[in-house]
Scaffold this motif. Structure first.
Motif, PDB file in Angstrom:
ATOM      1  N   LEU A   1       2.623  11.877  -1.092  1.00 25.45           N
ATOM      2  CA  LEU A   1       2.240  11.199   0.145  1.00 25.45           C
ATOM      3  C   LEU A   1       1.882  12.203   1.242  1.00 25.45           C
ATOM      4  CD1 LEU A   1       4.931   8.345   0.367  1.00 25.45           C
ATOM      5  CD2 LEU A   1       2.771   8.362  -0.869  1.00 25.45           C
TER       6      LEU A   1
ATOM      7  N   GLN B   1       2.160   9.115   5.883  1.00 21.93           N
ATOM      8  CA  GLN B   1       2.677   8.105   4.946  1.00 21.93           C
ATOM      9  C   GLN B   1       4.178   8.262   4.747  1.00 21.93           C
ATOM     10  OE1 GLN B   1      -0.041   9.114   1.807  1.00 21.93           O
ATOM     11  NE2 GLN B   1      -1.181   7.192   2.006  1.00 21.93           N
TER      12      GLN B   1
ATOM     13  N   LYS C   1       5.805   6.831   7.696  1.00 14.62           N
ATOM     14  CA  LYS C   1       5.766   5.373   7.656  1.00 14.62           C
ATOM     15  C   LYS C   1       6.745   4.814   6.618  1.00 14.62           C
ATOM     16  CE  LYS C   1       1.258   4.854   8.058  1.00 14.62           C
ATOM     17  NZ  LYS C   1      -0.104   4.337   7.922  1.00 14.62           N
TER      18      LYS C   1
ATOM     19  N   ASN D   1      -1.940   8.065  11.165  1.00 12.33           N
ATOM     20  CA  ASN D   1      -2.941   8.717  10.330  1.00 12.33           C
ATOM     21  C   ASN D   1      -3.977   9.378  11.253  1.00 12.33           C
ATOM     22  OD1 ASN D   1      -5.042   9.425   8.706  1.00 12.33           O
ATOM     23  ND2 ASN D   1      -5.130   7.490   7.608  1.00 12.33           N
TER      24      ASN D   1
END
Ligand SMILES: Nc1ncnc2c1ncn2[C@@H]1O[C@H](COP(=O)(O)OP(=O)(O)O)[C@@H](O)[C@H]1O
Ligand SMILES: [Mg+2]
Lengths: 246, 401
Positions: A73, A77, A80, B277
């Motif tokens: 990842l 990610q 998260k 992101n």
């Protein structure tokens, strides 16, 4: 207590220097764990690996019930997935207000489109006020984070970490630059957080570690030297030789 | 012991308070409205004729440059991506609308001349006539594939948005995914503009090589409307586009999104550990600003009348960064001030408007010296006023803690 994070057989080399050497650590949920060790032992690098900042040469890092491979990842990610981190050097967004720093960390959707149309719900507002209370920055919400003292920045970063509501908190030297009273407050806060989640704390201050009353892992030259209660590891002759004895 | 005074930034904002939290937006809209009204009253087409149609065009074009400047400010000043390629998107927007303007107008001319015969011309004859007329200059009489729908205004308008948008999306995806940042990214964007300009310079690209597209000031179907009126239409459209773009970007940068992109600018690694992101955000900002740049270009070139590949030259995008730096990064009105003042000053000095200065031994000829002064100004601002001209407003509205 079930295993949340399992690091096994991990090694990292920087320009031929082996910073992490066949390291294996398992963290449960909930659990409070202290990681100690001399400077350069690889404590921060361990956190870099778990959070995806540094990619190991060999080894596995598995996460959660479904044993997800964290090495596959990206940093965002991993965050998260539920890994939150406080850095050794406090890194908050200095140009922005304490409020905005906390709002960014709140556990909300992270995609550009969701963030674009995001409006603070009543629960978000309440949470920010609550967090500010907890980290003692209630009257500083509208101020620039860059104007805070070193200790307050540490607090703000801890607040951001809590705002993320992660399953695993990685906390790198949280007490640096704090007064004794603030340190005490920090241990309370970490202990409370560890009731419902996994918390890993790197710290040098033995008094601080003692107050955490938790399992201790001693790192040395990138590997685990000893593990157990604080009393147990401080009696270990090897630990005394490489760390405590100096 | 020194007393530390904390500067108050954004207070926790109550609901629906976008304009209250951003008073500069209201100020900007008011001033833009007044300016538009003033120019209208003074214009030849709709007012007392105190300013020439040519000046109206220059002012309208300046509004378009202000629009691309605020796009640049969002991508660079707020998100920290020093793109030196946004003028490529501007040019592509200009080419997209230029193709329709040129095709549709030529088609009218060809139909007129063929229609004088006794037999009405076939569609094929018209198409061939148009192709020969447009491409004769590069020694061809065939319509290139990319002109297939040039006769359709809706299609070419879609291209104004889609071509810059898709190019930015693909380029940005490749660059950000590989985590190219800082000066390497700037160089990459320069390479992109250079490649695009060189490609367009070739005759067989299908966009008339270095001749570019011309006669763009003539609007098909409105041949009988004088330029004094058409220039005002475009001036108004440019003002509306700038106002709308300003509102859009002010909204984008004011909320949590603005918070995240400024955080990316200041420490992108840290933002990743918060679960954002970063690459996705950069791509979003890069693409949306490219699209707005394309729209600005589509409004600019009908006022300029001509577009050619030199417009896309890498230096144009560097000027854009200079405008924003001089005006003040990280505040939208700063970008507007920088773009308007520097570009107007530049066209005044290089257009022979300013008298040359005779120093006896030495003559300052502005057309030669302008760039030197611009360069010095840029260095001075970077060294002594990092907040740019817009930073002066901080002294006006300094809030007491
Ligand atoms: N990015 C890097 N490049 C080269 N060497 C590094 C890097 N990160 C850490 N190291 C080295 O790895 C060792 C372990 O560092 P670190 O994990 O920061 O130790 P600790 O946090 O336990 O004090 C140190 O010798 C350090 O110099
Ligand atoms: Mg360390």
């Amino acid at each position: 207590m079930s295993t949340l994070l399992e690091v096994s057989g991990v090694s990292v080399t920087f320009d031929g220097f082996r910073a992490i050497n066949n390291l294996s650590i398992a963290i449960g949920e909930p659990e409070l764990r202290a990681v100690i060790g001399p400077n350069g032992a690889g404590k921060t690098t361990f956190m870099d690996i778990v959070t995806g900042k540094t990619r190991p040469d060999t080894g596995k890092v598995l996460w959660g019930e479904r044993s997800i491979d964290l090495l596959k990842l990206s940093e965002s990610q991993i965050a998260k997935a539920g890994v939150g981190r406080k850095f050794q050097k406090p890194t908050v967004f200095e140009d922005q207000s304490v409020h905005d720093n906390l709002a960014m960390a709140l556990k909300n959707k992270r995609g550009p489109f969701s963030v674009l149309i995001w409006k603070a719900a009543e629960s978000d507002r309440a949470r920010i006020v609550e967090l500010a209370e907890e980290i003692g920055l209630s009257d500083r919400l509208a101020h620039r984070a860059g104007d805070l003292s070193h200790g307050q920045k540490q607090w703000l970063e801890i607040g951001m970490l809590l705002a993320q509501d992660p399953r695993l908190l990685l906390v790198d030297e949280p007490a640096a630059g704090m007064t004794p009273a603030e340190r005490e407050h920090t241990t309370d806060l970490l202990k409370r957080a560890a009731k419902t989640r996994a918390v890993v704390v790197i710290e040098h201050d033995m008094e601080f570690i003692r107050r955490l009353e938790c399992r201790v892992t001693v790192l040395h030259e990138g590997a685990v030297l000893a593990e157990g209660s604080l009393d147990h590891v401080t009696k270990n002759q090897q630990v005394i030789d490489v760390y405590l004895g100096r | 012991m020194s007393i530390e005074i904390s500067r108050v930034t954004t207070a926790p904002a109550p609901r629906g308070s976008f304009l209250r939290a951003n008073p500069s937006v209201l100020w900007f809209m008011g001033l833009l409205g007044l300016f538009t009204l003033g120019v209208t009253i003074l214009s030849e087409g709709f007012g007392i004729g105190a300013i020439s149609t040519n000046l109206v065009k220059i002012l309208g074009m300046t509004l378009c440059l202000c629009l691309i400047a605020i796009a640049m400010d969002v991508v660079w000043g707020y998100c920290g991506i020093l793109s030196l390629g946004h003028f490529a998107f501007f040019g592509l927007g200009g080419y997209a609308i230029g193709m329709w303007l040129m095709y549709a107008r030529t088609e009218i001319v060809i139909r007129d001349s063929l229609g004088r015969g006794t037999i009405p011309p076939t569609e094929l004859e018209v198409a061939e006539g148009v192709a020969a007329q447009i491409f004769g200059v590069v020694g061809s009489s065939e319509l290139p594939l990319i002109w297939s729908f040039a006769g359709s205004l809706p299609f070419q308008l879609a291209m104004v948005v889609l071509v810059p948008g898709l190019l930015a999306l693909v380029f940005g995806w490749l660059a950000f995914r590989s985590r190219v940042t800082g000066v390497y990214l700037s160089i990459l964007t320069q390479a992109m503009t250079l490649a695009l300009a060189l490609y367009l310079f070739q005759n067989d690209t299908g966009l008339r090589g270095n001749n570019g597209l011309s006669g763009l000031q003539n609007i098909p179907g409105y041949q009988h409307v004088p330029q004094s009126v058409i220039s005002m239409w475009f001036f108004w459209a440019s003002a509306v586009a700038l106002g709308a773009g300003y509102l859009l970007f002010a909204w984008v940068v004011s909320g949590k999104f603005g918070s995240v992109i400024r955080a990316i600018r200041d420490n992108e690694a840290r933002v990743r550990f918060l679960g954002y992101n970063v690459e996705g955000y950069k791509l979003f900002v890069f693409t949306i600003t490219a699209v707005i740049s394309g729209i600005a270009g589509a409004l600019y070139y009908p006022q300029a009348g001509i577009i050619n590949p030199a417009e896309i030259a890498p230096i144009a995008s560097i000027y854009l960064a200079v405008w924003v730096a001089i005006g003040g990064r990280g505040r939208l009105y700063g970008a507007v001030i920088g773009a308007a003042s520097v570009s107007l000053l530049s066209s005044w000095l290089t257009g022979g408007g300013a008298p040359n200065i005779d120093l006896g031994l030495f003559r300052i000829v502005w057309t030669d010296w302008w760039l030197v002064f611009l360069g010095l100004g840029f260095v001075a601002v970077t060294l002594f006023f990092p907040k740019g001209m817009g930073g002066l407003f901080d002294y006006l509205v300094r809030k007491k803690p």
